[in-house]
Design an enzyme around this catalytic site. Sequence first.
Site, PDB file in Angstrom:
ATOM      1  N   PRO A  88       2.194   2.942   4.783  1.00  0.00           N
ATOM      2  CA  PRO A  88       1.326   3.945   4.160  1.00  0.00           C
ATOM      3  C   PRO A  88       2.023   5.278   3.960  1.00  0.00           C
ATOM      4  O   PRO A  88       1.564   6.114   3.176  1.00  0.00           O
ATOM      5  CB  PRO A  88       0.163   4.080   5.156  1.00  0.00           C
ATOM      6  CG  PRO A  88       0.169   2.820   5.944  1.00  0.00           C
ATOM      7  CD  PRO A  88       1.608   2.408   6.035  1.00  0.00           C
ATOM      8  N   GLU A 115       0.897  -1.106  15.492  1.00  0.00           N
ATOM      9  CA  GLU A 115       0.510   0.276  15.228  1.00  0.00           C
ATOM     10  C   GLU A 115       1.493   0.997  14.323  1.00  0.00           C
ATOM     11  O   GLU A 115       1.178   2.018  13.725  1.00  0.00           O
ATOM     12  CB  GLU A 115       0.383   1.027  16.562  1.00  0.00           C
ATOM     13  CG  GLU A 115      -0.151   2.440  16.454  1.00  0.00           C
ATOM     14  CD  GLU A 115      -1.593   2.501  15.955  1.00  0.00           C
ATOM     15  OE1 GLU A 115      -1.983   3.555  15.428  1.00  0.00           O
ATOM     16  OE2 GLU A 115      -2.313   1.489  16.094  1.00  0.00           O
ATOM     17  N   ARG A 152       6.502 -10.519 -12.649  1.00  0.00           N
ATOM     18  CA  ARG A 152       5.994 -10.741 -14.002  1.00  0.00           C
ATOM     19  C   ARG A 152       6.829 -10.017 -15.055  1.00  0.00           C
ATOM     20  O   ARG A 152       6.711 -10.301 -16.258  1.00  0.00           O
ATOM     21  CB  ARG A 152       4.520 -10.332 -14.111  1.00  0.00           C
ATOM     22  CG  ARG A 152       4.269  -8.864 -13.890  1.00  0.00           C
ATOM     23  CD  ARG A 152       2.780  -8.550 -13.738  1.00  0.00           C
ATOM     24  NE  ARG A 152       2.029  -8.954 -14.904  1.00  0.00           N
ATOM     25  CZ  ARG A 152       1.879  -8.220 -15.988  1.00  0.00           C
ATOM     26  NH1 ARG A 152       2.496  -7.039 -16.069  1.00  0.00           N
ATOM     27  NH2 ARG A 152       1.164  -8.639 -17.002  1.00  0.00           N
ATOM     28  N   ASP A 167       0.701  -3.464 -21.315  1.00  0.00           N
ATOM     29  CA  ASP A 167      -0.083  -3.281 -20.097  1.00  0.00           C
ATOM     30  C   ASP A 167      -0.394  -1.816 -19.850  1.00  0.00           C
ATOM     31  O   ASP A 167       0.341  -0.925 -20.277  1.00  0.00           O
ATOM     32  CB  ASP A 167       0.682  -3.803 -18.874  1.00  0.00           C
ATOM     33  CG  ASP A 167       0.783  -5.315 -18.860  1.00  0.00           C
ATOM     34  OD1 ASP A 167      -0.043  -5.968 -19.517  1.00  0.00           O
ATOM     35  OD2 ASP A 167       1.692  -5.837 -18.190  1.00  0.00           O
TER      36      ASP A 167
END
Length: 248
Positions: A88, A115, A152, A167
């Site tokens: 994160p 953690e 992709r 896209d």
Amino acid sequence: MTFDILTLFPGMFTSPFAESILGKALDKGLIGLRAHNLRRWAEGRHQVTDDAPYGGGDGMIMKVEPVARALRDLRNAAPDSPVVLLTPQGKPFRQADAATLATKPGLIFVCGRYEGYDERIRTFVDVEYSLGDFVLTGGELAAMVMIDAIARLVPGVLGCEGSAAGDSFSDGLLEYPQYTRPAEFEGMRVPEVLLSGNHGEIARWRRLRQLERTVRRRPDLLEDAPLSAEERRLVNDMLLNPADETSG
């Protein structure tokens, strides 16, 4: 292109990549995928990969030794593959990142658990990525998402090479509205311009809808979008005179 994944749960990667487009790409050898169990590089009978944090605190921390040993072995086998840490705290993963990473011969993903990481693990990686401002139980799902977005873009994977070009985010804007048969459904009609066969008008309509949709939904993208002077003027008018988004 080969994806190496360092994880405590290699079985998680079996089913998602056995289906659909990426399953076919694997069968054709366009991409490769190897999920490596981190415990192979852990020491002791119990193959421990975590320990309590120095200084106290909740949870357990991923140990540096097994990760370092694993990455050294994986780098020796694939020296040109950058190491990606899923966290994160990493920089947000964007379509432009997917396009850049798709040019590499391979990638090595480190999937965290517990953690967090022993801080020294970061010295063994090349880049850290996050999917957003939220926390998952581990890095495996994040790695799957990134692999899908990157794979992709590998030549031959989508079959139709132009599919990825339109896209959302590929040109810095959201994608224009799309329609298929029937031409009318419960009173909702496909815009007439799309039925006209006039490719110039269709291209102009699509570009205008891209601008409009991005202004309404993701104005933050406009700052870095490659727009012409006329498009900038249109965007500024839309921002100054907000109206409901239209598909006509």
